[in-house]
Scaffold this active site. Sequence first.
Site, PDB file in Angstrom:
ATOM      1  N   ASP A 223      -5.855   2.550  10.360  1.00  0.00           N
ATOM      2  CA  ASP A 223      -7.265   2.251  10.559  1.00  0.00           C
ATOM      3  C   ASP A 223      -7.481   2.044  12.064  1.00  0.00           C
ATOM      4  O   ASP A 223      -7.727   2.984  12.796  1.00  0.00           O
ATOM      5  CB  ASP A 223      -7.576   1.017   9.702  1.00  0.00           C
ATOM      6  CG  ASP A 223      -9.044   0.689   9.613  1.00  0.00           C
ATOM      7  OD1 ASP A 223      -9.851   1.616   9.677  1.00  0.00           O
ATOM      8  OD2 ASP A 223      -9.383  -0.500   9.477  1.00  0.00           O
TER       9      ASP A 223
ATOM     10  N   PHE B 255     -14.292   3.358   3.211  1.00  0.00           N
ATOM     11  CA  PHE B 255     -13.259   2.535   2.590  1.00  0.00           C
ATOM     12  C   PHE B 255     -12.755   3.255   1.351  1.00  0.00           C
ATOM     13  O   PHE B 255     -13.536   3.660   0.499  1.00  0.00           O
ATOM     14  CB  PHE B 255     -13.776   1.141   2.250  1.00  0.00           C
ATOM     15  CG  PHE B 255     -12.652   0.182   2.011  1.00  0.00           C
ATOM     16  CD1 PHE B 255     -12.033  -0.468   3.081  1.00  0.00           C
ATOM     17  CD2 PHE B 255     -12.149  -0.019   0.726  1.00  0.00           C
ATOM     18  CE1 PHE B 255     -10.945  -1.310   2.868  1.00  0.00           C
ATOM     19  CE2 PHE B 255     -11.064  -0.860   0.512  1.00  0.00           C
ATOM     20  CZ  PHE B 255     -10.471  -1.503   1.589  1.00  0.00           C
TER      21      PHE B 255
ATOM     22  N   ASP C 143      -5.716  -0.489  -1.924  1.00  0.00           N
ATOM     23  CA  ASP C 143      -6.429  -1.449  -2.758  1.00  0.00           C
ATOM     24  C   ASP C 143      -7.733  -1.935  -2.141  1.00  0.00           C
ATOM     25  O   ASP C 143      -7.959  -1.831  -0.928  1.00  0.00           O
ATOM     26  CB  ASP C 143      -5.553  -2.666  -2.988  1.00  0.00           C
ATOM     27  CG  ASP C 143      -5.453  -3.550  -1.730  1.00  0.00           C
ATOM     28  OD1 ASP C 143      -5.101  -3.008  -0.663  1.00  0.00           O
ATOM     29  OD2 ASP C 143      -5.753  -4.752  -1.806  1.00  0.00           O
TER      30      ASP C 143
ATOM     31  N   ARG D 228      -5.018   0.085  -6.975  1.00  0.00           N
ATOM     32  CA  ARG D 228      -3.824   0.759  -6.439  1.00  0.00           C
ATOM     33  C   ARG D 228      -3.280   1.790  -7.413  1.00  0.00           C
ATOM     34  O   ARG D 228      -2.625   2.743  -7.005  1.00  0.00           O
ATOM     35  CB  ARG D 228      -2.696  -0.259  -6.184  1.00  0.00           C
ATOM     36  CG  ARG D 228      -2.964  -1.255  -5.084  1.00  0.00           C
ATOM     37  CD  ARG D 228      -1.679  -2.015  -4.778  1.00  0.00           C
ATOM     38  NE  ARG D 228      -1.920  -3.258  -4.064  1.00  0.00           N
ATOM     39  CZ  ARG D 228      -2.110  -3.342  -2.745  1.00  0.00           C
ATOM     40  NH1 ARG D 228      -2.112  -2.256  -2.008  1.00  0.00           N
ATOM     41  NH2 ARG D 228      -2.308  -4.513  -2.176  1.00  0.00           N
TER      42      ARG D 228
ATOM     43  N   GLU E 137       3.542   4.204   5.840  1.00  0.00           N
ATOM     44  CA  GLU E 137       2.335   3.378   5.698  1.00  0.00           C
ATOM     45  C   GLU E 137       1.284   4.129   4.903  1.00  0.00           C
ATOM     46  O   GLU E 137       1.259   5.364   4.898  1.00  0.00           O
ATOM     47  CB  GLU E 137       1.767   3.074   7.109  1.00  0.00           C
ATOM     48  CG  GLU E 137       1.807   1.619   7.523  1.00  0.00           C
ATOM     49  CD  GLU E 137       0.785   0.709   6.842  1.00  0.00           C
ATOM     50  OE1 GLU E 137       0.685   0.733   5.595  1.00  0.00           O
ATOM     51  OE2 GLU E 137       0.120  -0.040   7.552  1.00  0.00           O
ATOM     52  N   ASP E 138       0.388   3.388   4.264  1.00  0.00           N
ATOM     53  CA  ASP E 138      -0.679   4.036   3.495  1.00  0.00           C
ATOM     54  C   ASP E 138      -1.757   4.618   4.402  1.00  0.00           C
ATOM     55  O   ASP E 138      -2.159   5.757   4.257  1.00  0.00           O
ATOM     56  CB  ASP E 138      -1.283   3.053   2.475  1.00  0.00           C
ATOM     57  CG  ASP E 138      -1.727   1.714   3.072  1.00  0.00           C
ATOM     58  OD1 ASP E 138      -1.586   1.484   4.295  1.00  0.00           O
ATOM     59  OD2 ASP E 138      -2.221   0.864   2.298  1.00  0.00           O
TER      60      ASP E 138
ATOM     61  N   GLY F 273       0.781  -1.244   0.000  1.00  0.00           N
ATOM     62  CA  GLY F 273       0.000   0.000   0.000  1.00  0.00           C
ATOM     63  C   GLY F 273       0.803   1.280   0.000  1.00  0.00           C
ATOM     64  O   GLY F 273       0.362   2.293  -0.543  1.00  0.00           O
TER      65      GLY F 273
HETATM   66  P1  IMP Z   1      -4.829  -1.310  11.080  1.00  0.00           P
HETATM   67  O1  IMP Z   1      -4.488   0.135  11.346  1.00  0.00           O
HETATM   68  O2  IMP Z   1      -3.967  -2.289  11.809  1.00  0.00           O
HETATM   69  O3  IMP Z   1      -6.290  -1.585  11.367  1.00  0.00           O
HETATM   70  O4  IMP Z   1      -4.655  -1.675   9.564  1.00  0.00           O
HETATM   71  C1  IMP Z   1      -4.253  -0.815   8.609  1.00  0.00           C
HETATM   72  C2  IMP Z   1      -4.255  -1.571   7.279  1.00  0.00           C
HETATM   73  O5  IMP Z   1      -5.598  -1.889   6.881  1.00  0.00           O
HETATM   74  C3  IMP Z   1      -3.700  -0.697   6.181  1.00  0.00           C
HETATM   75  O6  IMP Z   1      -2.324  -0.886   6.020  1.00  0.00           O
HETATM   76  C4  IMP Z   1      -4.478  -1.167   4.970  1.00  0.00           C
HETATM   77  O7  IMP Z   1      -3.829  -2.256   4.361  1.00  0.00           O
HETATM   78  C5  IMP Z   1      -5.794  -1.664   5.497  1.00  0.00           C
HETATM   79  N1  IMP Z   1      -6.880  -0.663   5.317  1.00  0.00           N
HETATM   80  C6  IMP Z   1      -7.570  -0.055   6.290  1.00  0.00           C
HETATM   81  N2  IMP Z   1      -8.476   0.798   5.795  1.00  0.00           N
HETATM   82  C7  IMP Z   1      -8.357   0.748   4.452  1.00  0.00           C
HETATM   83  C8  IMP Z   1      -9.034   1.426   3.356  1.00  0.00           C
HETATM   84  O8  IMP Z   1      -9.934   2.272   3.523  1.00  0.00           O
HETATM   85  N3  IMP Z   1      -8.608   1.104   2.115  1.00  0.00           N
HETATM   86  C9  IMP Z   1      -7.621   0.197   1.872  1.00  0.00           C
HETATM   87  N4  IMP Z   1      -6.963  -0.454   2.852  1.00  0.00           N
HETATM   88  C10 IMP Z   1      -7.335  -0.191   4.141  1.00  0.00           C
HETATM   89 MG    MG Z   2      -1.479  -2.043   4.354  1.00  0.00          MG
END
Ligand code: IMP
Ligand code: MG
Length: 181
Positions: free
Chosen positions: A108, A157, A164, A170, A104-105, A47
């Site tokens: 969440d 989302f 992705d 992407r 990081e992208d 990402g």
């Molecule tokens: P977390 O912060 O551990 O919950 O996870 C973050 C990861 O969830 C990111 O690196 C993304 O791969 C994925 N993710 C969370 N929200 C989105 C979204 O809106 N679009 C695409 N990927 C997402």
């Molecule tokens: Mg990711």
Amino acid sequence: MSDAVTYILDKVMLTNEAIQKRVSEIAEMIRNDFAGEEVVLTGVLKGAAIFMSDLARYIGLDMDVTMDYIAVSSYGNSSASSGVVKIIKDMDTYAEGKNVILVEDIMDTGLTLSYLRELFAARNPRNFKTCVLLEKPERKKVDAVLDYKGFTIPDKFVVGYGLDYAGKWRHLKDIWCMTQK
Ligand code: IMP
Ligand code: MG
């Protein structure tokens, strides 16, 4: 009839123009914080690949930059982050004594980033910073520290600019919201 949910592109949330402006501002902050030093930009695959490529180019000539990558996946239920992260591919650089900026992208729940912060702390870098393009504060479960952040977004989302849905979208220049079909 299948009751599987399908998602389609809805509308642009962030234009490439807005993204570029913000990424160049983040590059400027990194240049100020690490003037005259070496930094290892470490992208979380896949990402962050596009974001990090732009970020590196905005940092430009003034700094000593190397680029490395890490690939992770969360254990257990793939749609709900469990907070336990499996390293699929580690970075090649030896992090000890280095200025590591993890790129990081999106944040969440924050579970992935807080896990990686702990993991990197044990490697004794000189500095460890997190650099995230997007943050969804409504979904936050743990207080992961974001040192550099692009945008705060609502709980939607999103895809594009590296992000992705099931491996797709992407390559889009803008960041789009998805909606259920
Ligand atoms: P977390 O912060 O551990 O919950 O996870 C973050 C990861 O969830 C990111 O690196 C993304 O791969 C994925 N993710 C969370 N929200 C989105 C979204 O809106 N679009 C695409 N990927 C997402
Ligand atoms: Mg990711």
